[in-house]
Scaffold this active site. Structure first.
Site, PDB file in Angstrom:
ATOM      1  N   TYR A 154      28.344  87.900  27.370  1.00 35.53           N
ATOM      2  CA  TYR A 154      28.968  87.035  28.226  1.00 35.53           C
ATOM      3  C   TYR A 154      28.725  85.677  28.532  1.00 35.53           C
ATOM      4  O   TYR A 154      29.171  84.727  28.349  1.00 35.53           O
ATOM      5  CB  TYR A 154      29.572  87.994  29.465  1.00 35.53           C
ATOM      6  CG  TYR A 154      30.722  87.196  30.409  1.00 35.53           C
ATOM      7  CD1 TYR A 154      31.901  86.787  29.748  1.00 35.53           C
ATOM      8  CD2 TYR A 154      30.417  86.830  31.887  1.00 35.53           C
ATOM      9  CE1 TYR A 154      32.671  86.023  30.654  1.00 35.53           C
ATOM     10  CE2 TYR A 154      31.148  86.121  32.397  1.00 35.53           C
ATOM     11  CZ  TYR A 154      32.549  85.812  32.154  1.00 35.53           C
ATOM     12  OH  TYR A 154      33.389  85.230  32.835  1.00 35.53           O
TER      13      TYR A 154
HETATM   14  N1  LIG Z   1      36.902  86.482  37.796  1.00 36.77           N
HETATM   15  C1  LIG Z   1      35.785  86.016  37.786  1.00 36.77           C
HETATM   16  O1  LIG Z   1      35.170  86.601  38.665  1.00 36.77           O
HETATM   17  C2  LIG Z   1      35.276  85.035  36.646  1.00 36.77           C
HETATM   18  C3  LIG Z   1      34.234  84.422  36.960  1.00 36.77           C
HETATM   19  C4  LIG Z   1      33.621  83.490  36.227  1.00 36.77           C
HETATM   20  C5  LIG Z   1      34.510  83.041  35.045  1.00 36.77           C
HETATM   21  N2  LIG Z   1      35.758  83.760  34.799  1.00 36.77           N
HETATM   22  C6  LIG Z   1      36.427  83.055  33.636  1.00 36.77           C
HETATM   23  O2  LIG Z   1      37.738  82.894  34.220  1.00 36.77           O
HETATM   24  C7  LIG Z   1      38.801  83.216  33.376  1.00 36.77           C
HETATM   25  C8  LIG Z   1      39.975  83.878  33.686  1.00 36.77           C
HETATM   26  O3  LIG Z   1      39.244  85.363  34.274  1.00 36.77           O
HETATM   27  P1  LIG Z   1      40.229  86.167  35.049  1.00 36.77           P
HETATM   28  O4  LIG Z   1      39.194  86.772  36.056  1.00 36.77           O
HETATM   29  O5  LIG Z   1      41.278  85.760  35.584  1.00 36.77           O
HETATM   30  O6  LIG Z   1      40.761  87.525  33.867  1.00 36.77           O
HETATM   31  P2  LIG Z   1      41.753  88.374  34.039  1.00 36.77           P
HETATM   32  O7  LIG Z   1      42.100  88.879  35.190  1.00 36.77           O
HETATM   33  O8  LIG Z   1      40.893  89.760  33.201  1.00 36.77           O
HETATM   34  O9  LIG Z   1      42.795  87.927  33.142  1.00 36.77           O
HETATM   35  C9  LIG Z   1      42.721  87.704  31.928  1.00 36.77           C
HETATM   36  C10 LIG Z   1      43.876  86.695  31.259  1.00 36.77           C
HETATM   37  O10 LIG Z   1      43.529  86.481  29.739  1.00 36.77           O
HETATM   38  C11 LIG Z   1      44.430  87.206  29.101  1.00 36.77           C
HETATM   39  N3  LIG Z   1      43.799  87.403  27.677  1.00 36.77           N
HETATM   40  C12 LIG Z   1      42.722  88.294  27.638  1.00 36.77           C
HETATM   41  N4  LIG Z   1      42.525  88.318  26.276  1.00 36.77           N
HETATM   42  C13 LIG Z   1      43.532  87.067  25.575  1.00 36.77           C
HETATM   43  C14 LIG Z   1      43.492  86.859  24.489  1.00 36.77           C
HETATM   44  N5  LIG Z   1      42.834  87.285  23.284  1.00 36.77           N
HETATM   45  N6  LIG Z   1      44.422  85.781  24.183  1.00 36.77           N
HETATM   46  C15 LIG Z   1      45.277  85.371  25.200  1.00 36.77           C
HETATM   47  N7  LIG Z   1      45.068  85.905  26.311  1.00 36.77           N
HETATM   48  C16 LIG Z   1      44.189  86.752  26.664  1.00 36.77           C
HETATM   49  C17 LIG Z   1      44.960  88.234  29.830  1.00 36.77           C
HETATM   50  O11 LIG Z   1      46.387  88.561  29.246  1.00 36.77           O
HETATM   51  P3  LIG Z   1      46.800  89.824  28.423  1.00 36.77           P
HETATM   52  O12 LIG Z   1      46.689  91.123  29.544  1.00 36.77           O
HETATM   53  O13 LIG Z   1      47.896  89.515  28.006  1.00 36.77           O
HETATM   54  O14 LIG Z   1      45.610  90.193  27.588  1.00 36.77           O
HETATM   55  C18 LIG Z   1      45.036  87.616  31.099  1.00 36.77           C
HETATM   56  O15 LIG Z   1      46.281  87.058  31.426  1.00 36.77           O
HETATM   57  C19 LIG Z   1      37.948  83.929  31.974  1.00 36.77           C
HETATM   58  O16 LIG Z   1      37.671  82.775  31.098  1.00 36.77           O
HETATM   59  C20 LIG Z   1      36.805  84.342  32.711  1.00 36.77           C
HETATM   60  O17 LIG Z   1      35.786  84.543  32.075  1.00 36.77           O
HETATM   61  C21 LIG Z   1      36.269  84.624  35.654  1.00 36.77           C
END
Ligand SMILES: NC(=O)c1ccc[n+]([C@@H]2O[C@H](COP(=O)([O-])OP(=O)(O)OC[C@H]3O[C@@H](n4cnc5c(N)ncnc54)[C@H](OP(=O)(O)O)[C@@H]3O)[C@@H](O)[C@H]2O)c1
Length: 246
Positions: A154
């Site tokens: 990651y």
């Molecule tokens: N949460 C944290 O603690 C955290 C920390 C640091 C960075 N981030 C970053 O922040 C961003 C958002 O994270 P999150 O925590 O909100 O994630 P999440 O809750 O897992 O949501 C992920 C979103 O991305 C979509 N997605 C996944 N694979 C996809 C694909 N191949 N094409 C298009 N859409 C896709 C999912 O939709 P579907 O269900 O339709 O697949 C969902 O809407 C990510 O880049 C993550 O790496 C998060």
């Protein structure tokens, strides 16, 4: 608050988590928003309905950002239905939490396809279709600075996203477009909580300056900052929106 009246924004991965909050925030600021999703059609439709109920404008478009042809279709359909793209938020991402001995080739390929290839080729479409004043926000992670075990793939993928952001700043600059990345710390979403015990979540909550988990709204605020008019001189940067996590 910066007004985004007259702007069109694509938010990838906006069916839940951070992306959903960003889509709602940009719509509240007046932008027409594309709520992108890969599989969660129902929840993406809910986000669109919620935005409409609050007086905003949004449409949902399915596209798997791991596939270049889907990204091209996402932009083509946005332009066909909404006329243009001013803001691109490359939020869609995936994580795996495995020690090196447990990581499979499929894990590696999936993480690089969604996080790196998805971000890169969406930027390529932005280069083709975005005009003066455009804004791109990519997504990294603050895990990059922490050297925590089990995050190697990651962190490697997000490291590539940060470098892509730096590299492309001077290609987008002449077009009057900024490109930056946000590196959240731990944020309360499915991506973060899945597979963790309550104790682990509490331990992570204590690692930043405020002693609580980040919320999607905290990150939407950082995106608002970067896509506004006043951020026109900020480019090629990664903003560690993490509450002081170290
Ligand atoms: N949460 C944290 O603690 C955290 C920390 C640091 C960075 N981030 C970053 O922040 C961003 C958002 O994270 P999150 O925590 O909100 O994630 P999440 O809750 O897992 O949501 C992920 C979103 O991305 C979509 N997605 C996944 N694979 C996809 C694909 N191949 N094409 C298009 N859409 C896709 C999912 O939709 P579907 O269900 O339709 O697949 C969902 O809407 C990510 O880049 C993550 O790496 C998060």
């Amino acid at each position: 608050m910066s007004s985004l009246q007259g702007k069109t924004a694509i938010v990838t991965g906006a069916s839940r988590g951070i992306g959903r909050q960003i889509a709602e925030r940009l719509a509240a600021l007046g932008a027409q928003v594309v709520v992108n999703y890969a599989a969660s059609r129902e929840t993406a439709d809910e986000v669109v309905a919620e935005i409409a109920a609050a007086g905003g404008q949004a449409i949902a478009i399915q596209a798997d950002v791991a596939k270049v042809e889907d990204i091209e279709r996402l932009f083509a359909e946005t332009i066909e239905r909404l006329g243009k793209v001013d803001i691109l938020v490359n939020n869609a991402g995936a994580m795996t939490n495995r020690l090196i001995g447990e990581v499979t080739e499929a894990d590696f390929d999936r993480l690089f396809a969604i996080n790196v290839k998805g971000t890169y080729f969406a930027c390529q479409q932005a280069m083709k279709h975005m005009g003066e004043g455009g804004r791109i926000v990519n997504f990294s992670t603050s895990v990059l600075g922490a050297m925590m075990p089990s995050y190697s793939v990651y962190a490697a993928a997000k490291g590539a996203v940060e470098q892509i952001t730096r590299q492309l700043a001077k290609e987008f600059g002449p077009k009057g477009i900024t490109i930056n990345a946000i590196a959240p710390g731990q944020v309360r979403t499915e991506l973060f909580t899945t597979g963790k015990t309550q104790e682990q979540i509490e331990a992570f909550s204590k690692m930043n300056a405020f002693g609580r988990l980040g919320e999607p709204d905290d990150i939407a605020g950082a995106v608002e900052l970067l896509v506004g008019d006043r951020a026109h001189w900020i480019t090629g940067q990664t903003i560690r929106a993490n509450g002081g996590f170290n």
